[in-house]
Design a protein around this motif. Structure first.
Motif, PDB file in Angstrom:
ATOM      1  N   LYS A 234       1.153  -8.090 -10.884  1.00  0.00           N
ATOM      2  CA  LYS A 234       2.108  -8.638 -11.848  1.00  0.00           C
ATOM      3  C   LYS A 234       3.473  -8.826 -11.215  1.00  0.00           C
ATOM      4  N   SER A 235       4.143  -9.896 -11.594  1.00  0.00           N
ATOM      5  CA  SER A 235       5.548 -10.039 -11.234  1.00  0.00           C
ATOM      6  C   SER A 235       6.251 -10.872 -12.292  1.00  0.00           C
ATOM      7  N   THR A 236       7.540 -10.599 -12.455  1.00  0.00           N
ATOM      8  CA  THR A 236       8.340 -11.385 -13.393  1.00  0.00           C
ATOM      9  C   THR A 236       9.294 -12.282 -12.618  1.00  0.00           C
ATOM     10  N   ARG A 237       9.110 -12.316 -11.297  1.00  0.00           N
ATOM     11  CA  ARG A 237       9.999 -13.142 -10.456  1.00  0.00           C
ATOM     12  C   ARG A 237       9.195 -14.183  -9.703  1.00  0.00           C
TER      13      ARG A 237
ATOM     14  N   PRO B 237      -2.249  -2.945  -7.919  1.00  0.00           N
ATOM     15  CA  PRO B 237      -2.494  -2.996  -6.461  1.00  0.00           C
ATOM     16  C   PRO B 237      -1.216  -2.811  -5.652  1.00  0.00           C
ATOM     17  N   LEU B 238      -0.048  -2.886  -6.341  1.00  0.00           N
ATOM     18  CA  LEU B 238       1.224  -2.613  -5.668  1.00  0.00           C
ATOM     19  C   LEU B 238       1.793  -1.274  -6.136  1.00  0.00           C
ATOM     20  N   CYS B 239       0.927  -0.432  -6.683  1.00  0.00           N
ATOM     21  CA  CYS B 239       1.324   0.911  -7.140  1.00  0.00           C
ATOM     22  C   CYS B 239       2.496   0.824  -8.124  1.00  0.00           C
ATOM     23  N   GLU B 240       2.499  -0.263  -8.883  1.00  0.00           N
ATOM     24  CA  GLU B 240       3.561  -0.508  -9.871  1.00  0.00           C
ATOM     25  C   GLU B 240       4.953  -0.424  -9.241  1.00  0.00           C
ATOM     26  N   GLY B 241       5.034  -0.677  -7.943  1.00  0.00           N
ATOM     27  CA  GLY B 241       6.329  -0.645  -7.244  1.00  0.00           C
ATOM     28  C   GLY B 241       6.803   0.774  -6.924  1.00  0.00           C
TER      29      GLY B 241
ATOM     30  N   ASP C 190       9.814 -15.775  -6.935  1.00  0.00           N
ATOM     31  CA  ASP C 190       9.658 -15.567  -5.480  1.00  0.00           C
ATOM     32  C   ASP C 190       8.575 -14.531  -5.191  1.00  0.00           C
ATOM     33  N   HIS C 191       8.500 -13.485  -6.019  1.00  0.00           N
ATOM     34  CA  HIS C 191       7.455 -12.474  -5.827  1.00  0.00           C
ATOM     35  C   HIS C 191       6.072 -13.042  -6.155  1.00  0.00           C
ATOM     36  N   MET C 192       6.019 -13.845  -7.231  1.00  0.00           N
ATOM     37  CA  MET C 192       4.715 -14.455  -7.601  1.00  0.00           C
ATOM     38  C   MET C 192       4.193 -15.297  -6.440  1.00  0.00           C
TER      39      MET C 192
ATOM     40  N   GLU D 160       5.064 -15.026  -3.241  1.00  0.00           N
ATOM     41  CA  GLU D 160       4.764 -14.132  -2.111  1.00  0.00           C
ATOM     42  C   GLU D 160       3.389 -13.478  -2.306  1.00  0.00           C
ATOM     43  N   ASP D 161       3.139 -13.020  -3.521  1.00  0.00           N
ATOM     44  CA  ASP D 161       1.873 -12.317  -3.792  1.00  0.00           C
ATOM     45  C   ASP D 161       0.678 -13.267  -3.725  1.00  0.00           C
ATOM     46  N   PHE D 162       0.938 -14.551  -3.904  1.00  0.00           N
ATOM     47  CA  PHE D 162      -0.155 -15.527  -3.841  1.00  0.00           C
ATOM     48  C   PHE D 162      -0.433 -15.993  -2.409  1.00  0.00           C
TER      49      PHE D 162
ATOM     50  N   PHE E  98      -6.220 -14.527 -15.243  1.00  0.00           N
ATOM     51  CA  PHE E  98      -5.166 -13.887 -16.027  1.00  0.00           C
ATOM     52  C   PHE E  98      -5.723 -12.658 -16.721  1.00  0.00           C
ATOM     53  N   ASP E  99      -4.964 -11.568 -16.642  1.00  0.00           N
ATOM     54  CA  ASP E  99      -5.429 -10.286 -17.174  1.00  0.00           C
ATOM     55  C   ASP E  99      -4.490  -9.797 -18.273  1.00  0.00           C
ATOM     56  N   THR E 100      -5.027  -9.774 -19.503  1.00  0.00           N
ATOM     57  CA  THR E 100      -4.254  -9.228 -20.619  1.00  0.00           C
ATOM     58  C   THR E 100      -5.131  -8.192 -21.311  1.00  0.00           C
TER      59      THR E 100
ATOM     60  N   VAL F 116     -15.986  -2.811 -17.769  1.00  0.00           N
ATOM     61  CA  VAL F 116     -15.245  -1.655 -18.258  1.00  0.00           C
ATOM     62  C   VAL F 116     -14.000  -1.468 -17.405  1.00  0.00           C
ATOM     63  N   SER F 117     -13.152  -0.552 -17.844  1.00  0.00           N
ATOM     64  CA  SER F 117     -11.940  -0.252 -17.103  1.00  0.00           C
ATOM     65  C   SER F 117     -11.685   1.251 -17.173  1.00  0.00           C
ATOM     66  N   ASN F 118     -11.210   1.791 -16.083  1.00  0.00           N
ATOM     67  CA  ASN F 118     -10.868   3.218 -16.013  1.00  0.00           C
ATOM     68  C   ASN F 118     -12.077   4.130 -16.187  1.00  0.00           C
ATOM     69  N   PHE F 119     -13.265   3.643 -15.841  1.00  0.00           N
ATOM     70  CA  PHE F 119     -14.469   4.484 -15.903  1.00  0.00           C
ATOM     71  C   PHE F 119     -14.632   5.207 -14.566  1.00  0.00           C
TER      72      PHE F 119
ATOM     73  N   ASN G  38     -15.657  -3.057 -12.975  1.00  0.00           N
ATOM     74  CA  ASN G  38     -14.913  -1.870 -13.407  1.00  0.00           C
ATOM     75  C   ASN G  38     -13.504  -2.007 -12.858  1.00  0.00           C
ATOM     76  N   GLN G  39     -12.515  -2.130 -13.757  1.00  0.00           N
ATOM     77  CA  GLN G  39     -11.122  -2.307 -13.326  1.00  0.00           C
ATOM     78  C   GLN G  39     -10.438  -0.942 -13.317  1.00  0.00           C
ATOM     79  N   ILE G  40     -10.057  -0.483 -12.125  1.00  0.00           N
ATOM     80  CA  ILE G  40      -9.432   0.839 -12.000  1.00  0.00           C
ATOM     81  C   ILE G  40      -8.208   0.755 -11.083  1.00  0.00           C
TER      82      ILE G  40
HETATM   83  N1  LIG Z   1      -6.900  -1.643 -17.010  1.00  0.00           N
HETATM   84  C1  LIG Z   1      -5.833  -0.890 -17.063  1.00  0.00           C
HETATM   85  O1  LIG Z   1      -5.838   0.205 -17.639  1.00  0.00           O
HETATM   86  C2  LIG Z   1      -4.583  -1.384 -16.409  1.00  0.00           C
HETATM   87  C3  LIG Z   1      -3.528  -0.495 -16.147  1.00  0.00           C
HETATM   88  C4  LIG Z   1      -2.404  -0.986 -15.500  1.00  0.00           C
HETATM   89  C5  LIG Z   1      -2.343  -2.325 -15.123  1.00  0.00           C
HETATM   90  N2  LIG Z   1      -3.372  -3.181 -15.416  1.00  0.00           N
HETATM   91  C6  LIG Z   1      -3.322  -4.613 -15.044  1.00  0.00           C
HETATM   92  O2  LIG Z   1      -2.954  -4.740 -13.684  1.00  0.00           O
HETATM   93  C7  LIG Z   1      -1.802  -5.584 -13.588  1.00  0.00           C
HETATM   94  C8  LIG Z   1      -0.955  -5.200 -12.387  1.00  0.00           C
HETATM   95  O3  LIG Z   1      -0.561  -3.843 -12.461  1.00  0.00           O
HETATM   96  P1  LIG Z   1       0.942  -3.394 -12.720  1.00  0.00           P
HETATM   97  O4  LIG Z   1       1.639  -4.471 -13.432  1.00  0.00           O
HETATM   98  O5  LIG Z   1       0.888  -2.083 -13.366  1.00  0.00           O
HETATM   99  O6  LIG Z   1       1.537  -3.119 -11.282  1.00  0.00           O
HETATM  100  P2  LIG Z   1       1.598  -3.850  -9.848  1.00  0.00           P
HETATM  101  O7  LIG Z   1       1.091  -5.229  -9.900  1.00  0.00           O
HETATM  102  O8  LIG Z   1       1.027  -2.881  -8.887  1.00  0.00           O
HETATM  103  O9  LIG Z   1       3.165  -3.859  -9.599  1.00  0.00           O
HETATM  104  C9  LIG Z   1       4.043  -4.610 -10.365  1.00  0.00           C
HETATM  105  C10 LIG Z   1       5.465  -4.322  -9.871  1.00  0.00           C
HETATM  106  O10 LIG Z   1       5.613  -4.809  -8.535  1.00  0.00           O
HETATM  107  C11 LIG Z   1       6.754  -5.673  -8.460  1.00  0.00           C
HETATM  108  N3  LIG Z   1       6.398  -6.729  -7.507  1.00  0.00           N
HETATM  109  C12 LIG Z   1       5.370  -7.602  -7.567  1.00  0.00           C
HETATM  110  N4  LIG Z   1       5.316  -8.368  -6.472  1.00  0.00           N
HETATM  111  C13 LIG Z   1       6.346  -7.983  -5.690  1.00  0.00           C
HETATM  112  C14 LIG Z   1       6.822  -8.399  -4.420  1.00  0.00           C
HETATM  113  N5  LIG Z   1       6.206  -9.363  -3.739  1.00  0.00           N
HETATM  114  N6  LIG Z   1       7.929  -7.788  -3.900  1.00  0.00           N
HETATM  115  C15 LIG Z   1       8.568  -6.811  -4.594  1.00  0.00           C
HETATM  116  N7  LIG Z   1       8.175  -6.376  -5.807  1.00  0.00           N
HETATM  117  C16 LIG Z   1       7.052  -6.954  -6.349  1.00  0.00           C
HETATM  118  C17 LIG Z   1       6.983  -6.180  -9.839  1.00  0.00           C
HETATM  119  O11 LIG Z   1       8.364  -6.380 -10.050  1.00  0.00           O
HETATM  120  P3  LIG Z   1       8.997  -7.869 -10.256  1.00  0.00           P
HETATM  121  O12 LIG Z   1       8.660  -8.254 -11.659  1.00  0.00           O
HETATM  122  O13 LIG Z   1      10.447  -7.640 -10.030  1.00  0.00           O
HETATM  123  O14 LIG Z   1       8.387  -8.743  -9.224  1.00  0.00           O
HETATM  124  C18 LIG Z   1       6.497  -5.013 -10.708  1.00  0.00           C
HETATM  125  O15 LIG Z   1       7.553  -4.065 -10.899  1.00  0.00           O
HETATM  126  C19 LIG Z   1      -1.101  -5.390 -14.940  1.00  0.00           C
HETATM  127  O16 LIG Z   1      -0.161  -6.392 -15.222  1.00  0.00           O
HETATM  128  C20 LIG Z   1      -2.299  -5.382 -15.859  1.00  0.00           C
HETATM  129  O17 LIG Z   1      -2.732  -6.696 -16.109  1.00  0.00           O
HETATM  130  C21 LIG Z   1      -4.492  -2.714 -16.042  1.00  0.00           C
END
Ligand SMILES: NC(=O)c1ccc[n+]([C@@H]2O[C@H](COP(=O)([O-])OP(=O)(O)OC[C@H]3O[C@@H](n4cnc5c(N)ncnc54)[C@H](OP(=O)(O)O)[C@@H]3O)[C@@H](O)[C@H]2O)c1
Length: 293
Positions: free
Chosen positions: A232-235, A189-193, A237-239, A241-243, A43-45, A138-141, A160-162
């Motif tokens: 990340k997902s808030t659904r 990893p999903l380019c934030e959708g 079915d997506h959680m 699928e991603d697993f 879990f990443d917070t 670290v992150s974003n280095f 290093n989380q980037i």
């Molecule tokens: N270190 C840093 O500076 C930094 C920066 C950004 C993020 N992070 C970490 O990385 C995590 C992931 O990055 P992120 O949340 O930015 O973006 P992400 O995981 O690339 O994408 C999340 C988006 O994808 C959608 N999604 C997920 N699974 C899907 C699926 N199977 N089909 C369709 N849509 C799907 C989600 O919508 P739904 O909710 O509708 O599924 C959400 O809108 C963050 O939560 C955080 O913990 C770290």
């Protein structure tokens, strides 16, 4: 779930669940609990996400309910810019640990390469040596900041989380991390959708060969390069699928096809732009804090 071994011998899951922008505490607890039930163990917070307590509540509950043991979980949190510096970082760590209601944190990251991160790093080294953190990173280095920190510190960052996804491969950054013994971990990893990733033709075409979706193809591609990911997902079915990405692997020719998607730059956050640093430091942008899913 598969693990990867960090430089210090600690095992870290390859796939994790992130909670960026989930500010609603009840929803955050619910998503974390659901993710544990699906099988997520990492879990990443971050302090900046404002939801460490909700993550802690959910994890406490699943441990108490016997769904999972503490030692099966891998919890990551991060130190925010304002808390850089040795003393401030020690205090901030303790606050995060208490909110998470854990005796120790598995991986603690310096969230951004700004402010007195050398001081922060010394605090992390100390906490690591005291056994309060199992791994530090670290992150974003960027490659050069990471190299500098590695060559000028007693203990090198283990992670290093980037940002890394099909549209931003970061091959050079990964090469540098490998040379330094730092494990790459991908955020977004999903380019934030963005960029219509879920209906991208190349990802769909490759995925079809394995009976997988574009999202699963994007995630697996990073795992195949031994890059750990937090998605990340808030659904539900997506959680799920991603697993469901453990039963296939991209062929060499499919990995080659992925090369055409790489833009070579980020469309999410350009860390080379001094204005980004300014906005982060002045807290004018802290996307983590602003949005509420
Ligand atoms: N270190 C840093 O500076 C930094 C920066 C950004 C993020 N992070 C970490 O990385 C995590 C992931 O990055 P992120 O949340 O930015 O973006 P992400 O995981 O690339 O994408 C999340 C988006 O994808 C959608 N999604 C997920 N699974 C899907 C699926 N199977 N089909 C369709 N849509 C799907 C989600 O919508 P739904 O909710 O509708 O599924 C959400 O809108 C963050 O939560 C955080 O913990 C770290």
């Amino acid at each position: 779930m598969r693990n990867i071994t960090l430089k210090n011998g600690i095992e870290m899951p390859l796939l994790g669940f992130g909670v960026l922008q989930i500010k609603n505490q009840e929803k955050c607890e619910q998503y974390v609990k659901e993710a544990v039930e699906i099988g997520y163990r990492m879990f990443d917070t971050a302090a900046a996400y404002g939801n460490e307590r909700a993550v802690g509540n959910a994890l406490k509950k699943v441990i108490e309910d016997g769904i999972v043991r503490r030692d099966e979980l891998f919890v990551i949190t991060k130190l925010w810019i304002k808390d850089a510096g040795e003393t401030a970082a020690e205090i901030a760590f303790e606050e995060s640990r208490k909110k998470l209601q854990l005796d120790y944190i598995d991986l603690y990251l310096v969230h951004q390469p700004y402010n007195d991160y050398y001081g922060a790093w010394r605090a992390l080294e100390k906490l690591y040596q005291k056994g309060k953190i199992r791994a530090i990173g670290v992150s974003n280095f960027s490659a050069e900041r990471l190299t500098d920190l590695c060559l000028n510190s007693r203990i090198r960052p283990m992670v290093n989380q980037i940002e890394m996804h099909p549209f931003y491969h970061q091959d050079q950054a990964i090469r540098t991390m490998r040379e330094l013994g730092v494990q790459p971990q991908a955020w977004a990893p999903l380019c934030e959708g963005m960029k219509n990733i879920f209906s991208n033709k190349v990802l769909e075409k490759i995925g079809k060969r394995y009976g997988k979706s574009a999202a699963q193809t994007a995630l697996r591609w990073n795992l195949d390069r031994q890059v750990s990911i937090v998605t990340k997902s808030t659904r539900l079915d997506h959680m799920r699928e991603d697993f469901d990405i453990w039963d296939f692997s991209l062929s060499q020719s499919d990995r080659k096809l992925m090369d055409q998607l790489d833009l070579g730059y980020s469309e999410i956050l350009d860390y080379g732009n001094p204005n980004i640093a300014k906005l982060f430091i002045q807290k004018k942008i802290c996307r983590e804090i602003e949005k509420d899913v």
